[in-house]
Motif scaffolding. Structure first.
Motif, mmCIF file in Angstrom:
data_model
loop_
_atom_site.group_PDB
_atom_site.id
_atom_site.type_symbol
_atom_site.label_atom_id
_atom_site.label_comp_id
_atom_site.label_asym_id
_atom_site.label_seq_id
_atom_site.Cartn_x
_atom_site.Cartn_y
_atom_site.Cartn_z
ATOM 1 N N SER A 1 0.296 22.232 -40.728
ATOM 2 C CA SER A 1 -1.153 22.196 -40.943
ATOM 3 C C SER A 1 -1.695 23.614 -40.904
ATOM 4 O O SER A 1 -1.405 24.367 -39.970
ATOM 5 C CB SER A 1 -1.835 21.390 -39.826
ATOM 6 O OG SER A 1 -1.232 20.127 -39.695
ATOM 7 N N LEU B 1 3.495 17.340 -45.395
ATOM 8 C CA LEU B 1 4.734 16.882 -44.775
ATOM 9 C C LEU B 1 5.875 17.570 -45.499
ATOM 10 O O LEU B 1 5.866 17.679 -46.734
ATOM 11 C CB LEU B 1 4.888 15.360 -44.889
ATOM 12 C CG LEU B 1 3.841 14.494 -44.203
ATOM 13 C CD1 LEU B 1 4.195 13.018 -44.379
ATOM 14 C CD2 LEU B 1 3.692 14.843 -42.728
ATOM 15 N N LYS C 1 -0.143 10.447 -50.936
ATOM 16 C CA LYS C 1 1.139 11.160 -50.915
ATOM 17 C C LYS C 1 1.773 11.222 -52.292
ATOM 18 O O LYS C 1 1.674 10.281 -53.070
ATOM 19 C CB LYS C 1 2.118 10.401 -50.026
ATOM 20 C CG LYS C 1 2.013 10.714 -48.573
ATOM 21 C CD LYS C 1 3.135 9.927 -47.911
ATOM 22 C CE LYS C 1 2.992 9.877 -46.439
ATOM 23 N NZ LYS C 1 3.831 8.793 -45.896
ATOM 24 N N LYS D 1 8.372 18.068 -50.253
ATOM 25 C CA LYS D 1 7.030 18.225 -49.694
ATOM 26 C C LYS D 1 6.056 17.210 -50.281
ATOM 27 O O LYS D 1 6.212 16.727 -51.395
ATOM 28 C CB LYS D 1 6.497 19.627 -50.006
ATOM 29 C CG LYS D 1 6.404 19.929 -51.503
ATOM 30 C CD LYS D 1 5.088 20.525 -51.889
ATOM 31 C CE LYS D 1 4.829 20.685 -53.360
ATOM 32 N NZ LYS D 1 5.888 20.706 -54.323
ATOM 33 N N GLN E 1 5.358 18.061 -39.986
ATOM 34 C CA GLN E 1 4.049 18.333 -40.576
ATOM 35 C C GLN E 1 3.657 19.777 -40.334
ATOM 36 O O GLN E 1 3.819 20.300 -39.236
ATOM 37 C CB GLN E 1 3.012 17.405 -39.943
ATOM 38 C CG GLN E 1 1.601 17.654 -40.461
ATOM 39 C CD GLN E 1 0.623 16.607 -39.957
ATOM 40 O OE1 GLN E 1 0.968 15.455 -39.776
ATOM 41 N NE2 GLN E 1 -0.615 17.026 -39.753
ATOM 42 N N LYS F 1 4.740 9.173 -39.801
ATOM 43 C CA LYS F 1 3.874 9.401 -40.959
ATOM 44 C C LYS F 1 4.597 9.187 -42.278
ATOM 45 O O LYS F 1 4.038 9.410 -43.344
ATOM 46 C CB LYS F 1 3.289 10.809 -40.908
ATOM 47 C CG LYS F 1 2.298 10.971 -39.767
ATOM 48 C CD LYS F 1 1.443 12.184 -39.913
ATOM 49 C CE LYS F 1 0.414 12.237 -38.792
ATOM 50 N NZ LYS F 1 -0.380 13.458 -38.861
ATOM 51 N N SER F 2 5.860 8.812 -42.183
ATOM 52 C CA SER F 2 6.638 8.613 -43.392
ATOM 53 C C SER F 2 7.824 7.709 -43.099
ATOM 54 O O SER F 2 8.301 7.655 -41.965
ATOM 55 C CB SER F 2 7.152 9.969 -43.891
ATOM 56 O OG SER F 2 8.019 9.790 -44.992
ATOM 57 N N LYS G 1 1.587 16.817 -49.941
ATOM 58 C CA LYS G 1 0.333 17.054 -49.236
ATOM 59 C C LYS G 1 -0.102 15.720 -48.639
ATOM 60 O O LYS G 1 0.133 14.666 -49.237
ATOM 61 C CB LYS G 1 -0.760 17.510 -50.207
ATOM 62 C CG LYS G 1 -0.582 18.897 -50.772
ATOM 63 C CD LYS G 1 -1.770 19.196 -51.684
ATOM 64 C CE LYS G 1 -1.520 20.448 -52.488
ATOM 65 N NZ LYS G 1 -2.589 20.670 -53.495
ATOM 66 N N ILE G 2 -0.767 15.752 -47.488
ATOM 67 C CA ILE G 2 -1.385 14.514 -46.992
ATOM 68 C C ILE G 2 -2.887 14.699 -46.781
ATOM 69 O O ILE G 2 -3.639 13.741 -46.832
ATOM 70 C CB ILE G 2 -0.710 13.959 -45.708
ATOM 71 C CG1 ILE G 2 -0.611 15.001 -44.609
ATOM 72 C CG2 ILE G 2 0.664 13.377 -46.035
ATOM 73 C CD1 ILE G 2 -0.196 14.400 -43.273
ATOM 74 N N GLN H 1 -2.814 19.891 -44.953
ATOM 75 C CA GLN H 1 -1.708 19.328 -44.180
ATOM 76 C C GLN H 1 -0.621 18.856 -45.131
ATOM 77 O O GLN H 1 -0.895 18.129 -46.085
ATOM 78 C CB GLN H 1 -2.175 18.154 -43.320
ATOM 79 C CG GLN H 1 -3.206 18.571 -42.286
ATOM 80 C CD GLN H 1 -3.563 17.439 -41.349
ATOM 81 O OE1 GLN H 1 -3.619 16.288 -41.757
ATOM 82 N NE2 GLN H 1 -3.815 17.755 -40.095
ATOM 83 N N CYS I 1 7.229 14.669 -37.060
ATOM 84 C CA CYS I 1 6.553 13.378 -37.010
ATOM 85 C C CYS I 1 7.422 12.284 -37.596
ATOM 86 O O CYS I 1 7.915 12.387 -38.711
ATOM 87 C CB CYS I 1 5.175 13.413 -37.642
ATOM 88 S SG CYS I 1 5.018 14.356 -39.118
#
Ligand code: I3P
Length: 128
Positions: free
Chosen positions: A94, A102, A32, A20, A92, A84-85, A22-23, A100, A81
């Motif tokens: 939220s 990942l 990250k 995990k 993700q 985003k990575s 957080k973003i 939020q 997603c």
């Protein structure tokens, strides 16, 4: 460690390792910081512990160990997603409180099982 599925205060749907980061926190983008964690999914919450050991170390029989992160699933959204990575199998999550995350697992099957279990839990809650 004792089987957390035996704990009376949580209906455990799924538990195990996942990564995990957080973003966004309180609506603000943050840097990250991926780390492995031990997730315990119940019908209302996703609890994220540092590891399996800390997840099973209850303070008393009636109170669970404090998670690093606890996410309220009511009203939460979840989506895969790929943009985003650089990691694979990333989705993700939220929450309504502006957090939020990942979540990721190297094993695609494990990642899909986590995704489906969380998605299903969200859909069964009042705001899901
Ligand atoms: C970040 C770190 C993350 C990476 C992120 C980097 O650098 O390497 O692992 O995210 O990529 O910015 P730093 O350690 O300097 O903060 P992924 O592993 O998810 O790709 P990003 O900037 O593209 O989000």
């Amino acid at each position: 460690p004792r089987d957390t599925t035996q704990l009376p205060y949580l209906k455990v749907i799924r538990q195990g390792q996942l990564s995990k980061t957080k973003i966004t926190e309180n609506g603000k983008k943050i840097r990250k910081n991926w780390s492995s964690s031990y997730g315990i999914l119940s019908d209302q919450m996703l609890l994220l512990y540092k590891d399996a050991k800390s997840a099973t170390q209850s303070r008393t029989a009636a109170s669970p160990a404090k998670p690093e992160l606890s996410l309220d699933l009511n009203g939460a959204t979840i989506e895969w997603c790929s943009n985003k990575s650089s990691r694979k199998n990333v989705f993700q999550l939220s929450t309504v409180f502006g957090l939020q995350l990942l979540l990721q697992d190297e094993d695609g099957i494990e990642a899909r099982q986590w995704y489906e279990a969380i998605r299903s839990a969200i859909s069964q809650l009042p705001c899901g």
